[in-house]
Design an enzyme around this catalytic site. Structure first.
Site, PDB file in Angstrom:
ATOM      1  N   HIS A  34      -5.565   2.775   1.371  1.00 33.58           N
ATOM      2  CA  HIS A  34      -5.027   3.780   1.512  1.00 33.58           C
ATOM      3  C   HIS A  34      -5.659   4.487   2.678  1.00 33.58           C
ATOM      4  O   HIS A  34      -5.525   4.942   3.364  1.00 33.58           O
ATOM      5  CB  HIS A  34      -5.225   4.542   0.964  1.00 33.58           C
ATOM      6  CG  HIS A  34      -4.398   4.293  -0.862  1.00 33.58           C
ATOM      7  ND1 HIS A  34      -3.042   3.672  -0.443  1.00 33.58           N
ATOM      8  CD2 HIS A  34      -4.496   4.762  -1.486  1.00 33.58           C
ATOM      9  CE1 HIS A  34      -3.023   3.016  -2.242  1.00 33.58           C
ATOM     10  NE2 HIS A  34      -3.792   3.450  -2.570  1.00 33.58           N
TER      11      HIS A  34
ATOM     12  N   ASP B 137       1.190  -0.869  -0.095  1.00 31.76           N
ATOM     13  CA  ASP B 137      -0.172   0.178  -0.198  1.00 31.76           C
ATOM     14  C   ASP B 137       0.848   1.297   0.027  1.00 31.76           C
ATOM     15  O   ASP B 137       1.547   1.201   0.660  1.00 31.76           O
ATOM     16  CB  ASP B 137      -1.073   0.316   1.733  1.00 31.76           C
ATOM     17  CG  ASP B 137      -2.126   1.495   1.000  1.00 31.76           C
ATOM     18  OD1 ASP B 137      -1.396   2.558   0.590  1.00 31.76           O
ATOM     19  OD2 ASP B 137      -3.140   0.860   1.780  1.00 31.76           O
ATOM     20  N   HIS B 138       1.557   2.068  -1.204  1.00 32.94           N
ATOM     21  CA  HIS B 138       2.218   2.413  -0.973  1.00 32.94           C
ATOM     22  C   HIS B 138       1.888   3.908  -0.160  1.00 32.94           C
ATOM     23  O   HIS B 138       2.711   5.132  -0.208  1.00 32.94           O
ATOM     24  CB  HIS B 138       2.340   3.350  -3.260  1.00 32.94           C
ATOM     25  CG  HIS B 138       1.092   4.447  -3.188  1.00 32.94           C
ATOM     26  ND1 HIS B 138       0.369   4.203  -3.293  1.00 32.94           N
ATOM     27  CD2 HIS B 138       1.303   5.527  -3.458  1.00 32.94           C
ATOM     28  CE1 HIS B 138      -0.134   5.068  -4.159  1.00 32.94           C
ATOM     29  NE2 HIS B 138      -0.078   6.547  -3.428  1.00 32.94           N
TER      30      HIS B 138
HETATM   31  C1  BG6 Z   1      -3.364   4.721  -6.402  1.00 33.83           C
HETATM   32  C2  BG6 Z   1      -4.870   5.094  -6.570  1.00 33.83           C
HETATM   33  O1  BG6 Z   1      -3.467   3.483  -4.959  1.00 33.83           O
HETATM   34  O2  BG6 Z   1      -3.408   6.133  -5.701  1.00 33.83           O
HETATM   35  C3  BG6 Z   1      -5.256   5.917  -7.539  1.00 33.83           C
HETATM   36  O3  BG6 Z   1      -5.237   3.241  -7.516  1.00 33.83           O
HETATM   37  C4  BG6 Z   1      -4.845   7.019  -6.678  1.00 33.83           C
HETATM   38  O4  BG6 Z   1      -6.339   5.967  -8.231  1.00 33.83           O
HETATM   39  C5  BG6 Z   1      -3.046   7.014  -6.255  1.00 33.83           C
HETATM   40  O5  BG6 Z   1      -4.405   7.766  -7.963  1.00 33.83           O
HETATM   41  C6  BG6 Z   1      -3.687   8.276  -5.124  1.00 33.83           C
HETATM   42  O6  BG6 Z   1      -1.667   8.021  -5.464  1.00 33.83           O
HETATM   43  P1  BG6 Z   1      -1.203   9.418  -4.799  1.00 33.83           P
HETATM   44  O7  BG6 Z   1       0.133   8.825  -4.311  1.00 33.83           O
HETATM   45  O8  BG6 Z   1      -0.595  10.201  -5.603  1.00 33.83           O
HETATM   46  O9  BG6 Z   1      -2.000  10.369  -3.624  1.00 33.83           O
END
Ligand code: BG6
Length: 479
Positions: A236, A173-174
């Site tokens: 997230h 989960d980045h």
């Molecule tokens: C991803 C989603 O996990 O996270 C995307 O699949 C989303 O839809 C993105 O745009 C948002 O990531 P960040 O790091 O740009 O907030």
């Protein structure tokens, strides 16, 4: 310097690989974090030559990174590591070809990054095993969402678990790789100041907002099946909620941290029946203006069904049924094509018990993840002049500025290095994913029954009106 390994990226021509993974690996290479013998093999169905893939990867890397960070010489060096292999991940025979292509490497660490649709996770794992590619050391990285509901997540976890031990499965989960998200743990557990007031008696409510100005870009096909609940909330936003709400782990290691997070997820009060209508809002953007540009409605986006009922916005009032948080609402909100790109967590404290000076606003702790990483505390202060005229002021800690000498790592850089080094603290365990789906499933089900049609909101706004009402009826406001 990390260990030598092969990283195989399934979905190698997809958005994630080209926009995030390859640039992150390139950065790690630039910083000399990758072992000289580490190889990266992108895998996808497209019949591309290695050279054609290198060109594709270079083009994307240049576009993703600031000009100063892309160096032609280092790219050439990096591309020595990079290979491409065309295959169909659903065909067992292709894995035999892959094994042959990789050659024999007794004891070499192999990392399989599945940047594909979750439907392919189980077949890929089974095919890797059948081709003798899933040895004792091999690790697998799974991108979210893991499944599309609890049943499919359980099936995926079981199928992957047949091939890889839990300790070798990295569910990414980045958001957990973002600096400020980790700073949230530092703030809570390395400062004695907050702990005594970090609870129901002192906190009125918590807001977690992840707003994006982008639409679905060219991911319409995936997104239309997923929607904001599966794409953002199930992973997230719930992970952020866990970090705000969890108890202090005994140690900062994978099991201790994940044990505490899962307790939070298990304590989430189910939202079922009429509560779905009462405590959730789902929306879909219609045409509007974002950053001064006209943008089309969601249902006119590429690869999206013209009749689509998929939500691009969700707001939920979550509650945690435990001693610390009983009675404190956690308002979660996320949407595409919103007025501004921002990710922030707001802890709103209770007002002072007695208003000595007439006007006084409750204190707020704001933890901003994006666009600027900062932590700020909103306090009341006396404005200069005669009389006790109070005004809200901010005690601002701009983390990017404080640590300006240090380069900010992208979340994927940090997490990819963790996988290579075998540290799963910032990855989700199977029971976390399952507990999150257990809470999300009844909401998704309720949406099918109560109102299939999401509420429209103009692109460039803050979401549907009902999201405002969700708080206002309790005398609260989105920040
Ligand atoms: C991803 C989603 O996990 O996270 C995307 O699949 C989303 O839809 C993105 O745009 C948002 O990531 P960040 O790091 O740009 O907030």
């Amino acid at each position: 310097m990390s260990v030598s390994c092969d990283m195989l990226v399934f979905g190698g021509t997809g958005d994630l690989a080209l926009h995030k993974l390859i640039p992150a690996l390139y950065h790690l290479h630039l910083e000399r974090r990758l072992h000289p013998q580490m190889r990266i093999v992108a895998l996808a169905r497209q019949a591309l030559s290695r050279d054609a893939y290198l060109q594709l990867a270079e083009r994307h890397c240049r576009a993703q990174l600031p000009r100063s960070e892309f160096q032609h010489e280092s790219w050439l060096e990096f591309s020595e590591r990079l290979d491409y292999f065309a295959m169909d991940a659903s065909q067992r025979g292709d894995f035999v070809r892959l094994a042959h292509h990789l050659g024999h490497a007794e004891g070499r660490l192999r990392i399989y990054y599945l940047a594909t649709a979750p439907g392919l996770f189980a077949p890929i794992a089974a095919n890797l095993e059948a081709a003798g590619l899933a040895n004792e050391q091999a690790r697998v990285v799974l991108e979210k969402p893991i499944g599309h509901d609890l049943a499919s997540a359980l099936a995926i976890n079981a199928a992957i678990g047949q091939v890889f031990a839990e300790s070798r499965i990295y569910r990414i989960d980045h958001y957990l790789g973002k600096e400020t998200v980790q700073n949230l743990m530092a703030l809570r557990f390395a400062n004695a100041l907050f702990e005594p007031i970090w609870r129901a008696g002192h906190i009125d409510h918590v807001q977690i907002t992840v707003g994006e100005t982008l639409g679905v870009e060219n991911r319409g096909g995936y997104y239309d099946q997923a929607g904001a609940m599966r794409d953002m909330v199930q992973n997230h936003l719930l992970q952020l909620l866990c970090l705000v709400a969890m108890e202090a782990p005994v140690r900062f290691d994978a099991e201790s941290v994940r044990n505490e997070k899962v307790k939070v997820l298990e304590a989430l009060k189910p939202i079922t029946g009429l509560d779905v209508q009462d405590k959730t809002v789902r929306g879909q953007y219609i045409a509007g203006q974002v950053g001064g540009h006209d943008v089309p409605a969601y249902y006119f986006e590429r690869h999206v069904d013209n009749d689509s009922d998929t939500e691009t916005f969700v707001a939920v009032q979550a509650e945690i049924d435990n001693w610390r948080w009983s009675g404190v609402p956690f308002y979660l909100r996320t949407g595409k094509r919103m007025a501004k790109k921002t990710s922030e967590i707001i802890i709103e404290f209770k007002p002072v018990p007695h208003m000595l000076f007439g006007n006084s606003q409750a204190n707020r702790l704001v933890i901003r993840l994006q666009p600027d990483e900062c932590i700020s505390l909103q306090l009341m202060a006396k404005a200069p002049g005669k009389g006790m005229q109070l005004e809200p002021v901010e005690l601002d800690l701009n983390l990017a500025h404080v640590f300006r000498q240090k380069r900010r790592w992208d979340a994927y850089e940090r997490l990819l290095l963790d996988v290579i080094e075998g540290d799963s603290t910032l990855f989700m365990r199977h029971d976390e994913v399952e507990a999150a789906w257990r809470w999300v499933d009844p909401i998704l089900k309720g949406w099918q029954g109560y109102y299939r049609k999401p509420r429209p909101y103009p692109a460039g706004s803050n979401g549907p009106e009902q999201a405002r009402q969700l708080l206002e009826r309790h005398g609260r406001y989105w920040a």
